[in-house]
Design a protein around this motif. Structure first.
Motif, PDB file in Angstrom:
ATOM      1  N   UNK A  67       0.833  -1.210   0.000  1.00  0.00           N
ATOM      2  CA  UNK A  67       0.000   0.000   0.000  1.00  0.00           C
ATOM      3  C   UNK A  67       0.867   1.260   0.000  1.00  0.00           C
ATOM      4  N   UNK A  68       1.990   1.226   0.703  1.00  0.00           N
ATOM      5  CA  UNK A  68       2.888   2.382   0.748  1.00  0.00           C
ATOM      6  C   UNK A  68       3.371   2.724  -0.657  1.00  0.00           C
ATOM      7  N   UNK A  69       3.778   1.710  -1.415  1.00  0.00           N
ATOM      8  CA  UNK A  69       4.228   1.933  -2.792  1.00  0.00           C
ATOM      9  C   UNK A  69       3.087   2.440  -3.663  1.00  0.00           C
ATOM     10  N   UNK A  70       1.885   1.906  -3.431  1.00  0.00           N
ATOM     11  CA  UNK A  70       0.727   2.345  -4.210  1.00  0.00           C
ATOM     12  C   UNK A  70       0.457   3.837  -3.995  1.00  0.00           C
ATOM     13  N   UNK A  71       0.512   4.262  -2.736  1.00  0.00           N
ATOM     14  CA  UNK A  71       0.281   5.680  -2.433  1.00  0.00           C
ATOM     15  C   UNK A  71       1.328   6.571  -3.095  1.00  0.00           C
ATOM     16  N   UNK A  72       2.589   6.133  -3.042  1.00  0.00           N
ATOM     17  CA  UNK A  72       3.665   6.916  -3.655  1.00  0.00           C
ATOM     18  C   UNK A  72       3.486   6.997  -5.165  1.00  0.00           C
ATOM     19  N   UNK A  73       3.105   5.867  -5.767  1.00  0.00           N
ATOM     20  CA  UNK A  73       2.929   5.829  -7.220  1.00  0.00           C
ATOM     21  C   UNK A  73       1.766   6.719  -7.649  1.00  0.00           C
ATOM     22  N   UNK A  74       0.686   6.673  -6.903  1.00  0.00           N
ATOM     23  CA  UNK A  74      -0.473   7.498  -7.232  1.00  0.00           C
ATOM     24  C   UNK A  74      -0.162   8.983  -7.032  1.00  0.00           C
ATOM     25  N   UNK A  75       0.628   9.302  -6.028  1.00  0.00           N
ATOM     26  CA  UNK A  75       1.038  10.698  -5.818  1.00  0.00           C
ATOM     27  C   UNK A  75       1.867  11.201  -6.992  1.00  0.00           C
ATOM     28  N   UNK A  76       2.751  10.337  -7.516  1.00  0.00           N
ATOM     29  CA  UNK A  76       3.552  10.732  -8.676  1.00  0.00           C
ATOM     30  C   UNK A  76       2.669  10.957  -9.896  1.00  0.00           C
ATOM     31  N   UNK A  77       1.721  10.057 -10.111  1.00  0.00           N
ATOM     32  CA  UNK A  77       0.807  10.214 -11.242  1.00  0.00           C
ATOM     33  C   UNK A  77      -0.031  11.481 -11.095  1.00  0.00           C
TER      34      UNK A  77
END
Length: 345
Positions: free
Chosen positions: A205-215
């Motif tokens: 989930x941590x990686x998902x949040x970071x990836x979505x923030x970048x997008x």
């Protein structure tokens, strides 16, 4: 990993120490300007050069402080911070060589050059090749200036001491570089491990949040799908947690085969997928996954429901998740192995 990455790590880790180093240089320059204006004999050309050089270095030091603070704290531009550090260290080392040449011509010793080399080598981790070449080149220029412009014959012991000093400083520089490089590699591994789900080996989930923030920062359009394993609790209760874990591993594997690397375990029996396909195509792929799972040789049926949302308006990641979660709830209400695309806000 290259020397720029090492220096980036060093600047981030020791930002306050490096800025304190720059401020100390600035304070010393101001002190020497005040001292020189009171006690220097400006009838000597050497003293005039000496005095003017302090103003020059003070200017570059203040500029380096401003650029360093702006690039790291305001702009978050580490490439600019690295370039600034290299340029300033180059200027500082050559300035110290010039001052030491004037000291030698006045009957003194190259203490300033040695002190600056030691300080630079200890405070900031430059590329050993850059540090060594700059140090040697500045020393050669200093000695040539003393011998030919100052017409001073230096004893063999002077050269020998300088060679020994360079060997020691280069060894320290290499050791510092390797130490920071090792720390950098370790940090990369820890960062990677922190973003991976240990059971399924997909992103967490941590990686998902970071990836979505970048997008979101890039204003990118993408399809977000939130998936839930049907009847997962009954699988755990009937066949045991080991079998339940194995079913999650199987789901993660087939999701990666279908969607690539942008697969995340959100938590428990929930997964998330980020895709650049249209929502209908994502829904078709999830339907194909359910069809393939039905053909597996197992005493229980493994299938997933999904809620899908297409983010084409730069929605905040939290809203994207809420929309997909709403669609997932509707899919579970309709039955098993369903996909619902969120269509209204």
């Amino acid at each position: 990993m290259n020397s720029k990455d090492v220096l980036k790590t060093n600047l981030k880790k020791y930002q306050n120490e490096y800025e304190a180093f720059l401020l100390l240089i600035a304070v010393l320059e101001i002190a020497m300007i005040i001292y020189g204006s009171i006690f220097f004999n400006f009838q000597q050309d050497r003293r005039i050069f000496y005095f003017c050089s302090y103003f020059v270095l003070l200017f570059f030091t203040c500029a380096a402080i401003a650029v360093n603070r702006s690039s790291i704290m305001i702009r978050n531009d580490m490439d600019l911070a690295v370039t600034n550090a290299y340029v300033y260290c180059f200027i500082l080392i050559f300035w110290s060589a010039f001052i030491s040449a004037l000291d030698i011509m006045g009957g003194g010793y190259p203490i300033t050059h040695m002190t600056i080399l030691a300080a630079v080598g200890g405070v900031i981790t430059l590329s050993p090749l850059f540090y060594f070449c700059t140090s040697v080149l500045s020393a050669v220029c200093m000695l040539l200036f003393v011998v030919y412009a100052g017409k001073i014959a230096l004893p063999f012991s002077f050269y020998l001491n300088y060679v020994i000093f360079f060997v020691v400083m280069f060894a320290v520089s290499v050791q510092n570089y390797l130490s920071v490089k090792e720390q950098y590699i370790l940090n990369e591994k820890l960062e990677k491990w922190a973003g991976i789900d240990t059971l399924t080996q997909v992103f967490n989930r941590r990686s998902m949040n970071q990836h979505m923030d970048r997008l979101n920062a890039e204003s990118a359009c993408y399809t977000f799908a939130l998936l839930d394993v049907d009847n997962f609790k009954s699988i755990n209760d009937t066949y045991g947690h080991k079998e339940g874990d194995q079913s999650l591993i199987e789901i993660a594997k087939i999701l990666c085969q279908t969607f690539g690397s942008d697969v995340f375990r959100f938590g428990g029996d929930e997964f998330a997928v980020i895709s650049y396909d249209q929502p209908s195509m994502v829904a078709d792929k999830i339907s194909d996954i359910n069809n393939s799972l039905q053909g597996r040789n197992s005493p229980y049926l493994l299938q997933v429901c999904s809620g899908i949302y297409y983010n084409d308006c730069g929605d905040d990641p939290r809203k994207v998740f809420d929309y997909a979660d709403t669609a997932l709830y509707e899919a579970k209400q309709r039955g098993k192995a369903r996909s619902v695309i969120y269509t209204s806000k």
